[in-house]
Motif scaffolding. Structure first.
Motif, short mmCIF file in Angstrom:
data_model
loop_
_atom_site.label_atom_id
_atom_site.label_comp_id
_atom_site.label_asym_id
_atom_site.label_seq_id
_atom_site.Cartn_x
_atom_site.Cartn_y
_atom_site.Cartn_z
N MET A 48 -10.68 1.31 4.81
CA MET A 48 -9.52 1.63 4.06
C MET A 48 -9.39 1.53 2.91
N LYS A 49 -9.13 2.07 1.87
CA LYS A 49 -9.08 1.93 0.17
C LYS A 49 -7.99 1.27 -0.02
N PRO A 50 -8.23 0.20 -0.89
CA PRO A 50 -7.10 -0.57 -1.20
C PRO A 50 -6.03 0.35 -2.08
N LEU A 51 -4.93 -0.10 -2.07
CA LEU A 51 -3.92 0.68 -2.92
C LEU A 51 -4.11 0.41 -4.55
N THR A 52 -3.78 1.27 -5.27
CA THR A 52 -4.04 0.91 -6.82
C THR A 52 -2.56 0.24 -7.03
N ALA A 53 -2.55 -0.38 -8.37
CA ALA A 53 -1.34 -0.81 -8.64
C ALA A 53 -0.06 0.13 -8.72
N GLU A 54 -0.35 1.30 -9.13
CA GLU A 54 0.80 2.19 -8.83
C GLU A 54 1.30 2.56 -7.75
N GLU A 55 0.38 2.35 -6.74
CA GLU A 55 0.82 2.93 -5.27
C GLU A 55 1.53 1.52 -4.70
N ARG A 56 0.99 0.57 -5.15
CA ARG A 56 1.76 -0.68 -4.86
C ARG A 56 3.13 -0.87 -5.21
N ARG A 57 3.44 -0.52 -6.49
CA ARG A 57 4.44 -0.36 -6.97
C ARG A 57 5.56 0.57 -6.36
N THR A 58 5.10 1.70 -6.21
CA THR A 58 5.72 2.84 -5.66
C THR A 58 6.31 2.28 -4.19
N GLN A 59 5.22 1.74 -3.46
CA GLN A 59 5.62 1.05 -2.14
C GLN A 59 6.78 0.28 -2.26
N THR A 60 6.60 -0.82 -3.11
CA THR A 60 7.66 -1.83 -3.50
C THR A 60 8.99 -1.33 -3.61
N VAL A 61 8.99 -0.35 -4.56
CA VAL A 61 10.28 0.16 -4.93
C VAL A 61 10.88 0.98 -3.66
N GLY A 62 10.22 1.71 -2.98
CA GLY A 62 10.59 2.38 -1.76
C GLY A 62 11.34 1.20 -0.84
N TRP A 63 10.58 0.02 -0.74
CA TRP A 63 11.07 -0.81 0.34
C TRP A 63 12.21 -1.46 -0.29
N LEU A 64 12.25 -1.72 -1.49
CA LEU A 64 13.78 -2.20 -1.93
C LEU A 64 14.91 -1.30 -1.79
N LYS A 65 14.59 -0.02 -1.96
CA LYS A 65 15.45 0.95 -1.80
C LYS A 65 16.37 0.90 -0.29
N ILE A 66 15.04 1.19 0.63
CA ILE A 66 15.43 1.03 1.91
C ILE A 66 16.27 -0.38 2.45
N ILE A 67 15.76 -1.27 1.64
CA ILE A 67 16.47 -2.58 2.35
C ILE A 67 17.88 -2.62 1.80
N ARG A 68 18.11 -2.20 0.46
CA ARG A 68 19.52 -1.76 -0.03
C ARG A 68 20.28 -0.87 0.67
N LEU A 69 19.76 0.04 1.10
CA LEU A 69 20.32 1.23 1.93
C LEU A 69 20.89 0.65 3.30
N ARG A 70 19.95 -0.16 3.84
CA ARG A 70 20.40 -0.65 5.10
C ARG A 70 21.57 -1.88 5.00
N VAL A 71 21.39 -2.69 3.81
CA VAL A 71 22.51 -3.50 3.76
C VAL A 71 23.75 -3.00 3.52
N ALA A 72 23.77 -1.90 2.53
CA ALA A 72 24.83 -1.23 2.49
C ALA A 72 25.71 -0.65 3.65
N ILE A 73 24.90 0.15 4.39
CA ILE A 73 25.27 0.80 5.55
C ILE A 73 25.60 -0.46 6.47
N GLY A 74 24.80 -1.57 6.54
CA GLY A 74 25.26 -2.65 7.61
C GLY A 74 26.80 -3.04 6.94
N ARG A 75 27.14 -3.26 5.73
CA ARG A 75 28.54 -3.74 5.34
C ARG A 75 29.54 -2.75 5.63
N GLU A 76 28.92 -1.45 5.35
CA GLU A 76 30.17 -0.75 6.00
C GLU A 76 30.58 -0.60 7.26
N LEU A 77 29.56 -0.59 8.13
CA LEU A 77 29.65 -0.71 9.50
C LEU A 77 30.65 -2.13 9.95
#
Length: 87
Positions: free
Chosen positions: A1-30
């Motif tokens: 498996m080819k290692p991720l480039t710096a840009e791919e890692r950044r995109t993945q990290t930003v995606g994870w942060l968005k998911i975490i924030r959405l989960r927290v916001a949804i959890g708070r609303e619930l």
């Protein structure tokens, strides 16, 4: 498996942060609505209880999670900014 480039890692990290924030916001609303049990969570989100649980707690990245969480947040009336600075 080819290692991720710096840009791919950044995109993945930003995606994870968005998911975490959405989960927290949804959890708070619930929480604010008094929704506690997995069955209640599933009903509030319009999903099966197990599916809702996995979507809100899974540690495994799935391509569709971010968009599904955005849809659920909108369905609940949770305001979510799309500006990256919010994430």
């Amino acid at each position: 498996m080819k290692p991720l480039t710096a840009e791919e890692r950044r995109t993945q990290t930003v995606g994870w942060l968005k998911i975490i924030r959405l989960r927290v916001a949804i959890g708070r609303e619930l929480d604010d609505r008094g929704v506690k049990t997995p069955l209640e969570v599933g009903e509030a989100l319009g999903l099966e209880a197990a599916e809702a649980q996995v979507l809100l707690t899974s540690k495994q990245w799935r391509d569709s999670d971010l968009e599904r969480l955005r849809i659920l947040a909108k369905r609940l009336g949770v305001a979510v900014s799309e500006e990256e600075s919010w994430w």
